[in-house]
Enzyme design. Structure first.
Site, mmCIF file in Angstrom:
data_model
loop_
_atom_site.group_PDB
_atom_site.id
_atom_site.type_symbol
_atom_site.label_atom_id
_atom_site.label_comp_id
_atom_site.label_asym_id
_atom_site.label_seq_id
_atom_site.Cartn_x
_atom_site.Cartn_y
_atom_site.Cartn_z
ATOM 1 C CD GLN A 1 -3.068 -0.284 -0.161
ATOM 2 O OE1 GLN A 1 -3.159 0.913 -0.398
ATOM 3 N NE2 GLN A 1 -3.701 -1.197 -0.884
ATOM 4 C CB SER A 2 4.080 2.011 -1.622
ATOM 5 O OG SER A 2 4.837 3.158 -1.938
ATOM 6 C CG ASN A 3 0.573 6.577 1.049
ATOM 7 O OD1 ASN A 3 -0.604 6.592 0.717
ATOM 8 N ND2 ASN A 3 0.975 6.176 2.256
ATOM 9 C CB CYS B 1 4.262 2.745 -5.306
ATOM 10 S SG CYS B 1 5.825 1.916 -4.913
#
Ligand SMILES: Cc1ncc(COP(=O)(O)O)c(C=O)c1O
Length: 331
Positions: free
Chosen positions: A54-56, A58
């Protein structure tokens, strides 16, 4: 105003970097401004970066690529879910290609190797990829938050606010290191220099990886400010709010998410900004946020700036909000 244990009143200011705009906003917009400009200057036609499922970072890299018309590849932890949600959903919407590695999100070394392998593969296929390390936390990425520190000082000066503390969530460390570099520049220039508290939300940064002081020095090098000194006292990584680990919610973080939503209409997430604000609230209540750089003789108010680094899309991923918010009360 914040509840405060030392008789002084604490005033909470919120630096709304969740509203930076790019693809839903967040702290990575400032870093990506510099990193994507560098990629374009180097003639890149592809961005490759890496992060947790859930990388912001990325998601925002995907949005940045969409803005400038560059293909984006994201190397992610974990396995591909049946249905994309939260940041992954938005990354897809922005047109990025998602590569699931099955790797544990805490194993950044393995994820970085996977990113480098993908960069090599893309090069072999004739593309010109530009690799961005986890969180965009290269020295160049950190420069963005040295600039943000100066911006915050200017905003406070305009409003006659004597800032005592700046608090940020720290994970891949670029935001924190940049603020530390900004503080060193302000101090060297004889300006008031409120100290920076990094709230460690990943095992690595709490254990000293990356070395925030070293990253701050390297950001200063990029700026050509090689004579500006970063002292060991400049670097505070407070690991008390990590709980059981990266991306594992805490009670304090969850209560902060609810408090911020109810008091400011702010959206915080359970991995980063919720834990960060949870720390601010607990420290204020415990009287830990005393008067600092902003102290003046007639000043009985402590001013605390929380850097709201964003993260709201994760609220819409599985487990993104506390159950007591999601499930209707039985009573
Ligand atoms: C919402 C949010 N806040 C804070 C951080 C931490 O910033 P940094 O990685 O620069 O330490 C991140 C990193 O991904 C983030 O996504």
């Amino acid at each position: 105003m914040l509840p405060s244990g030392d008789g002084a009143t604490s005033r909470l200011w919120c630096k709304r970097d969740d509203l930076t705009g790019l693809g839903g906003g967040g702290n990575k917009a400032r870093k990506l401004d510099l990193l994507v400009a560098d990629a374009i200057a180097q003639g890149a036609d592809t961005l490759v970066t890496v992060g947790a499922a859930q990388s912001n970072h990325c998601r925002m890299t995907a949005a940045a690529g969409a803005c400038v018309g560059i293909e984006v590849h994201l190397v992610l932890s974990g396995d591909e879910p049946e249905l994309a949600a939260g940041n992954q959903l938005l990354s897809r919407l922005f047109g990025a290609q998602l590569h699931f590695t099955g790797v544990d999100p805490r194993h950044w070394g393995e994820l970085e190797i996977a990113r480098e392998q993908l960069v090599d593969e893309l090069e072999r296929s004739g593309r010109r990829p530009y690799g961005i390390q986890v969180g965009g936390s290269s020295p160049l990425g950190a420069v963005a938050y040295a600039e943000a520190y100066m911006e915050l000082l200017d905003q406070c000066a305009e409003r006659n606010v004597d800032l005592d503390h700046i608090v940020t969530t720290s994970s891949s460390g670029g935001t924190h290191a940049g603020l530390v570099a900004g503080r060193a520049i302000a101090r060297a220039a004889g300006r008031p220099a409120p100290h920076v508290i990094g709230i460690g939300v990943a095992e690595g940064v709490v254990a000293g990886l990356p070395d925030i002081g070293e990253l701050a020095r390297r950001a200063l090098d990029v700026l050509g400010a090689t004579d500006v000194e970063v002292t060991p006292d400049d670097v505070v990584v407070d690991g008390r709010w990590l709980g059981d680990g990266y991306a594992i919610p805490t009670e304090a973080g969850d209560r902060a998410i609810e408090w911020a939503a109810a008091h400011g209409g702010w959206l915080l997430d359970r991995t980063y900004s919720g834990k960060g604000l949870g720390a601010v609230l607990a420290m204020a209540a415990g009287g830990e946020l005393g008067r600092g750089a902003g102290e003046t003789a007639d000043d009985d108010e402590v001013n605390v700036a929380f850097i709201h680094t964003g993260g709201w899309p994760a609220l819409f991923a599985p487990g993104g909000v506390p159950d007591d918010v999601r499930v209707a009360s039985a009573s």
